[in-house]
Design an enzyme around this catalytic site. Structure first.
Site, mmCIF file in Angstrom:
data_model
loop_
_atom_site.group_PDB
_atom_site.id
_atom_site.type_symbol
_atom_site.label_atom_id
_atom_site.label_comp_id
_atom_site.label_asym_id
_atom_site.label_seq_id
_atom_site.Cartn_x
_atom_site.Cartn_y
_atom_site.Cartn_z
ATOM 1 N N ASP A 153 2.691 7.370 -1.703
ATOM 2 C CA ASP A 153 4.123 7.567 -1.453
ATOM 3 C C ASP A 153 4.978 7.039 -2.594
ATOM 4 O OD1 ASP A 153 3.689 8.869 0.914
ATOM 5 O OD2 ASP A 153 4.069 7.130 2.192
ATOM 6 N N GLY A 154 4.536 5.962 -3.255
ATOM 7 C CA GLY A 154 5.298 5.432 -4.386
ATOM 8 C C GLY A 154 5.398 6.437 -5.517
ATOM 9 N N ARG A 163 8.728 8.426 -7.153
ATOM 10 C CA ARG A 163 9.010 8.606 -8.578
ATOM 11 C C ARG A 163 9.277 10.086 -8.878
ATOM 12 N NH1 ARG A 163 4.741 4.824 -9.277
ATOM 13 N NH2 ARG A 163 3.270 6.344 -10.125
ATOM 14 N N ASN A 172 14.031 7.279 0.815
ATOM 15 C CA ASN A 172 13.508 6.366 1.832
ATOM 16 C C ASN A 172 14.567 5.381 2.325
ATOM 17 O OD1 ASN A 172 10.906 7.203 2.329
ATOM 18 N ND2 ASN A 172 9.920 5.429 1.406
ATOM 19 N N TYR A 180 9.706 0.463 4.823
ATOM 20 C CA TYR A 180 10.195 -0.912 4.918
ATOM 21 C C TYR A 180 10.912 -1.160 6.248
ATOM 22 C CZ TYR A 180 12.301 -5.257 3.005
ATOM 23 O OH TYR A 180 12.684 -6.551 2.765
ATOM 24 N N ALA A 181 11.715 -0.190 6.688
ATOM 25 C CA ALA A 181 12.450 -0.352 7.943
ATOM 26 C C ALA A 181 11.505 -0.542 9.120
ATOM 27 C CB ALA A 181 13.352 0.861 8.185
ATOM 28 N N SER A 232 8.491 -1.916 8.969
ATOM 29 C CA SER A 232 7.955 -3.276 8.847
ATOM 30 C C SER A 232 8.953 -4.317 9.334
ATOM 31 C CB SER A 232 7.585 -3.565 7.391
ATOM 32 O OG SER A 232 6.602 -2.678 6.921
#
EC number: 2.7.1.23
Length: 317
Positions: free
Chosen positions: A66-67, A71, A141, A184-185, A187
């Site tokens: 996903d990273g 990009r 994201n 992140y949300a 987590s």
């Protein structure tokens, strides 16, 4: 025959460590594409528009996690060029195929056998103290506003549609799109939002407050976050874990739905729910159902705990 152009986005380590990238590029060329490889996309400065792929690019194929897709999103932002993700990482929520399916993925791309999933992105305006124009950026994201001083809290005021909702000291807040709700949300305790829902959510991070719950707003609404003048720490903003900068006290951050979208190439009609269960390996057999199944096995020898995978002979998915 018209020239067909494809861009392959990956990372240097993957390109150097095996043959996957070379094989994918070879297959695309055999299928009639002229291929450009990008394997080291450095994050641009916050508010700076990165160089995009050319308008005649037919598709961007991403080999990575996903990273790497985030990009690649910078390369197609404000264009109509779709992204196809082939997961070479861990979870790979945004990827359509896994690494062992790369041959089929390229075959489907070559024959235009895919649909387009348009994903909502967030637009952010950053108003520095005394500024007459904002610094603009965006996120597929999430946008995080955190404390710059790791030993102190940042004092924030939260508004929705210019109505003050709350103020508190915290480690920061996350503003997430539906696409980012599994990142992140998630987590940080936020809910999963299905990608076809037009909404933004705000998740406080370790807020020192009695009421500091996630907030979800519709696509026509805005979040306004002020770093209070009396904040003990400056702020730090980051979009998609890449474009970032420091924010002094007195800065205002406004987040809304962007007019632009990101186009993901989809090769199957599998619902998001299936992807969620598969990627998170969710235990779809609940404990009550499991207990009933256990009770029905009283005649079987018991050797410790029996998991749902043991009851069916395969992992629940």
């Amino acid at each position: 025959m018209a020239k067909r152009n494809a861009v392959v986005v990956t990372h240097t380590r993957l390109r150097q460590s095996g043959t996957v990238v070379a094989e994918a590029v070879s297959q695309l060329r055999v299928a009639g594409f002229e291929v450009t490889i990008i394997d080291n996309t450095e994050a641009p400065d916050f508010g700076m528009r990165p160089t995009c792929v050319s308008d005649d690019t037919e598709i961007v194929v991403v080999l990575g996690g996903d990273g790497t897709i985030l990009r690649a999103a910078e390369l197609v932002h404000c264009t109509q060029v779709p992204i196809l993700g082939v997961n070479m990482g861990h979870v790979g929520f945004l990827a359509e195929f896994e690494s062992f399916q790369i041959d089929e993925a390229i075959r489907r791309v070559a024959t235009h056998d895919y649909s387009i999933d348009e994903r909502m992105i967030a637009h952010v305006d950053v108003w520095l103290p005394g500024a007459s124009t904002p610094i603009e950026d965006w996120a597929l994201n999430d946008i995080t506003l955190e404390r710059a001083d790791r030993g102190k809290m940042v004092e924030l005021s939260i508004r929705v549609d210019d109505v003050e909702m709350n103020s508190f000291g915290a480690d920061g807040v996350i503003v997430s799109t539906p696409t980012g709700s599994t990142a992140y949300a998630f987590s940080a305790g936020g809910p999963v939002i299905w990608p076809n829902v037009k909404a933004l959510q705000l998740i406080p991070l370790a807020a020192h407050a009695l009421f500091a719950r996630p907030l979800i707003i519709g696509s026509g609404s805005t979040f306004t976050i002020d770093i209070l003048d009396e904040s003990m720490s400056e702020g730090w903003i980051c979009c998609d874990g890449r474009r970032q900068r420091a924010l002094p006290q007195g800065t205002r951050v406004v987040v809304r739905e962007s007019r632009d979208t990101l186009r993901l190439a989809r090769l199957s009609g599998v619902p998001f729910t299936n992807r969620l269960v598969s990627k998170f390996d969710l235990p779809v057999v609940g404990w009550r159902e499991h207990a009933r199944a256990e009770a029905g096995k009283t005649d079987a020898p018991r050797h410790g705990h029996v998991f749902p995978a043991d009851l069916s002979g395969k992992v629940a998915s």
